[in-house]
Design a protein around this motif. Sequence first.
Motif, short mmCIF file in Angstrom:
data_model
loop_
_atom_site.label_atom_id
_atom_site.label_comp_id
_atom_site.label_asym_id
_atom_site.label_seq_id
_atom_site.Cartn_x
_atom_site.Cartn_y
_atom_site.Cartn_z
N THR A 51 0.80 -1.22 0.00
CA THR A 51 0.00 0.00 0.00
C THR A 51 0.83 1.27 0.00
O THR A 51 0.37 2.31 -0.48
CB THR A 51 -0.93 0.02 1.23
OG1 THR A 51 -0.13 -0.14 2.41
CG2 THR A 51 -1.95 -1.09 1.15
N ALA A 99 -0.03 4.94 -8.73
CA ALA A 99 -0.57 3.60 -8.51
C ALA A 99 0.28 2.90 -7.46
O ALA A 99 1.51 2.98 -7.49
CB ALA A 99 -0.59 2.80 -9.80
N THR A 100 -0.37 2.20 -6.56
CA THR A 100 0.35 1.43 -5.56
C THR A 100 0.66 0.04 -6.13
O THR A 100 0.18 -0.33 -7.20
CB THR A 100 -0.48 1.29 -4.27
OG1 THR A 100 -1.68 0.59 -4.57
CG2 THR A 100 -0.80 2.63 -3.67
N GLU A 122 -0.39 -2.74 -5.00
CA GLU A 122 -1.63 -3.51 -5.00
C GLU A 122 -2.46 -3.23 -6.26
O GLU A 122 -3.00 -4.14 -6.89
CB GLU A 122 -2.43 -3.15 -3.75
CG GLU A 122 -3.68 -3.95 -3.55
CD GLU A 122 -4.38 -3.57 -2.26
OE1 GLU A 122 -5.14 -4.41 -1.77
OE2 GLU A 122 -4.17 -2.45 -1.75
N ILE A 123 -2.53 -1.96 -6.66
CA ILE A 123 -3.28 -1.59 -7.87
C ILE A 123 -2.61 -2.17 -9.12
O ILE A 123 -3.28 -2.66 -10.02
CB ILE A 123 -3.40 -0.06 -7.96
CG1 ILE A 123 -4.30 0.45 -6.84
CG2 ILE A 123 -3.93 0.37 -9.32
CD1 ILE A 123 -4.31 1.95 -6.69
N LYS A 164 -3.50 -5.79 -9.47
CA LYS A 164 -4.87 -5.95 -9.94
C LYS A 164 -4.97 -5.65 -11.44
O LYS A 164 -5.77 -6.27 -12.14
CB LYS A 164 -5.81 -5.05 -9.15
CG LYS A 164 -6.05 -5.55 -7.73
CD LYS A 164 -6.99 -4.64 -6.98
CE LYS A 164 -7.15 -5.13 -5.55
NZ LYS A 164 -7.98 -4.21 -4.76
N LYS A 165 -4.17 -4.71 -11.92
CA LYS A 165 -4.17 -4.40 -13.35
C LYS A 165 -3.68 -5.59 -14.17
O LYS A 165 -4.08 -5.78 -15.31
CB LYS A 165 -3.26 -3.20 -13.65
CG LYS A 165 -3.87 -1.87 -13.33
CD LYS A 165 -2.92 -0.77 -13.75
CE LYS A 165 -3.44 0.59 -13.36
NZ LYS A 165 -2.52 1.65 -13.75
#
Length: 116
Positions: free
Chosen positions: A32, A49-50, A52-53, A56-57
């Motif tokens: 995070t 963007a972290t 985690e993001i 997810k991408k």
Amino acid sequence: KNKPSYSPNIECGDNVIIINADKVRLTGKKWTDREYLSYTGYPGGQRVATTEIMMKKSLNKHLKPGYHPLFIKVVKGMLPKNRLGRAIIENMHVYNGPNHPHEAQNPVVIDINKIK
């Protein structure tokens, strides 16, 4: 670098296939707190963007196969910032699962701990 035909100023055509990228683990708050910046080219277009993001991408079905935004961003930062570095990053393919479409090229597993 262990090839007899290695030269640091030439892209030798070797490809790297990374599998099981979805199993990467980070300690602490790196999921995070670590931020990656990108810029769209427009005024006010800086995006944050972290980790985690970015993971997810990578699950997005609209991305081309073998493209993993987190791994591309991290490895690209380690490469030279010139046209050779841009050519080398095209030879890296990252997949979330154990399956990949490069079986016909007979990939060889390399243990980086044994290469000295």
